[in-house]
Design a protein around this motif. Structure first.
Motif, short mmCIF file in Angstrom:
data_model
loop_
_atom_site.label_atom_id
_atom_site.label_comp_id
_atom_site.label_asym_id
_atom_site.label_seq_id
_atom_site.Cartn_x
_atom_site.Cartn_y
_atom_site.Cartn_z
N VAL A 116 -16.99 67.42 51.42
CA VAL A 116 -17.66 67.72 50.15
C VAL A 116 -17.10 69.03 49.61
O VAL A 116 -16.89 69.98 50.37
CB VAL A 116 -19.19 67.85 50.35
N HIS A 118 -17.02 72.64 48.14
CA HIS A 118 -17.94 73.71 48.53
C HIS A 118 -18.97 74.08 47.47
O HIS A 118 -20.09 74.48 47.82
CB HIS A 118 -17.14 74.95 48.96
N PHE A 120 -20.65 72.22 45.60
CA PHE A 120 -21.66 71.18 45.40
C PHE A 120 -22.71 71.12 46.50
O PHE A 120 -23.68 70.36 46.37
CB PHE A 120 -20.98 69.81 45.29
N VAL A 121 -22.53 71.85 47.57
CA VAL A 121 -23.50 71.76 48.67
C VAL A 121 -24.63 72.77 48.48
O VAL A 121 -24.45 73.85 47.91
CB VAL A 121 -22.83 72.00 50.03
N SER A 122 -25.82 72.41 48.93
CA SER A 122 -26.97 73.30 48.85
C SER A 122 -26.85 74.40 49.92
O SER A 122 -26.05 74.28 50.86
CB SER A 122 -28.26 72.51 49.08
N ARG A 126 -25.05 74.17 53.52
CA ARG A 126 -23.97 75.12 53.81
C ARG A 126 -24.15 75.78 55.18
O ARG A 126 -23.18 76.02 55.90
CB ARG A 126 -23.92 76.18 52.71
N ALA A 145 -23.04 63.37 54.73
CA ALA A 145 -22.46 63.05 53.41
C ALA A 145 -21.84 61.66 53.46
O ALA A 145 -21.12 61.31 54.41
CB ALA A 145 -21.40 64.08 53.03
N GLU A 151 -23.43 64.70 48.33
CA GLU A 151 -23.35 66.12 48.65
C GLU A 151 -24.06 66.45 49.96
O GLU A 151 -24.25 67.62 50.27
CB GLU A 151 -23.93 66.97 47.52
N SER A 155 -29.04 65.00 48.89
CA SER A 155 -28.53 64.56 47.59
C SER A 155 -28.74 63.06 47.41
O SER A 155 -29.12 62.35 48.34
CB SER A 155 -27.04 64.90 47.45
N GLY A 236 -18.43 67.67 38.46
CA GLY A 236 -18.03 66.67 39.45
C GLY A 236 -17.59 65.40 38.77
O GLY A 236 -16.89 65.44 37.75
N GLY A 319 -15.43 63.55 48.58
CA GLY A 319 -16.24 63.44 47.38
C GLY A 319 -15.46 63.25 46.10
O GLY A 319 -16.06 63.23 45.01
#
Length: 333
Positions: A116, A118, A120-122, A126, A145, A151, A155, A236, A319
């Protein structure tokens, strides 16, 4: 399959055979997806197939924009038989129908993770990341994912059903094609269709990236990899029919997501394949990808050009990697 060996910084990163420590390692030859039956999709989800009449075209490029190491040239005259190709990439809605009907489990789900981008990740996701490819720190190996959770586990695709499905490996795309009664396009078919009847042009619409100042594709806008100003409308993926189609009515042949092709990848492609319906079928460890993605930027990966090529291992998923389907015949043609 080494994540430290990439074709280019923003292309889809190859899968590491040692997944993150989540206890979900799987062999690609195991699991329910290995024996997916050939089925036809429900009528309401039939693909919008575009008939492409056979003909000749100049394939590849000899310009300075090309990447010689990728085997973008030498350009040559190639002849293609008639075929049909989907107007757009396979959507989340279409792939979900496939999964619901067959029970298919993608390789990302079997391995337990996928790459994924970087941004876009929570924060919560992370904190759990423990694998980042050397030389491409913008790719995170995220546990959980997959195509339905692009994500990570927090997600969803519910608001993106008409976006292209991502986190699908070449093997996943092949399984989908067996179900739908179709196939992946060859590289030559893909490029011929992408050109939309134009000869020796850089993009599906011509040589200017933004004719009349209008965005015609979904690529990176800003300073890669940390600042995307989204001036083309998307950070995205974009809907599969975003922007104007090319001369054949095909959408997003440049940017949005990389698309798997049928061929094995070889840099000497233009030297070793025939001029009639070229295709490279000898295993090399990597499958071909075309079209570039929303992460492509002129300064890093100017591979949203029609002649550009890239590669990845057939079990890899990210992704920004999807596919569209083709077939050798078309009803009434």
């Amino acid at each position: 399959m080494d994540p430290n060996q990439q074709a280019c910084p923003c292309c889809a990163s190859p899968r590491n055979p040692r997944p993150p420590e989540n206890g979900m390692e799987a062999a690609a030859s195991e699991g329910p997806y290995a024996a997916t039956p050939a089925r036809r999709p429900r009528q309401e989800l039939q693909h919008n197939m575009i008939f492409v009449p056979g003909g000749e075209f100049w394939m590849g490029t000899d310009t300075n924009e090309g990447f010689p190491a990728d085997g973008e040239g030498p350009s040559r005259r190639v002849r293609i038989d008639s075929f049909s190709i989907s107007a757009h990439a396979v959507t989340n809605a279409q792939f979900r129908a496939f999964v619901e009907e067959t029970g298919y489990v993608t390789e990302a789900e079997r391995f337990g993770w996928s790459f994924v981008f970087h941004l876009f990740v929570s924060d919560a996701v992370r904190e759990q990341v423990n694998l980042v490819p050397t030389g491409a720190p913008w790719w995170y190996a995220v546990n959980g994912a997959c195509w339905a959770k692009p994500e990570g586990p927090d997600s969803s695709i519910e608001e993106r059903m008409e976006h292209p499905v991502v986190h699908v490996s070449w093997n996943d795309a092949e399984a989908y094609c067996r179900w739908s009664g179709q196939r992946l396009p060859t590289e030559a078919e893909w490029e011929y269709a992408a050109r939309g009847g134009l000869e020796r042009k850089t993009y599906p619409w011509g040589d200017l990236l933004k004719p009349d100042g209008r965005h015609r594709c979904n690529i990176w806008q800003g300073k890669f990899p940390d600042k995307n100003n989204e001036s083309d409308g998307y950070a995205g993926t974009a809907p599969v029919d975003a922007y104007e189609p090319n001369g054949y009515g095909l959408y997003n042949m440049s940017g949005n997501v990389w698309e798997w092709c049928a061929d094995w990848f070889i840099p000497a492609y233009h030297s070793v394949t025939p001029a009639l319906n070229p295709r490279f079928d000898k295993p090399t460890g990597n499958r071909s990808m075309r079209g570039g993605s929303y992460l492509c930027h002129r300064s890093y990966c100017n591979r949203y050009r029609l002649a550009a090529r890239s590669k990845n291992t057939p079990d890899s998923s990210t992704g920004n990697l999807g596919f569209r389907v083709a077939q050798s015949s078309y009803p009434g043609k």
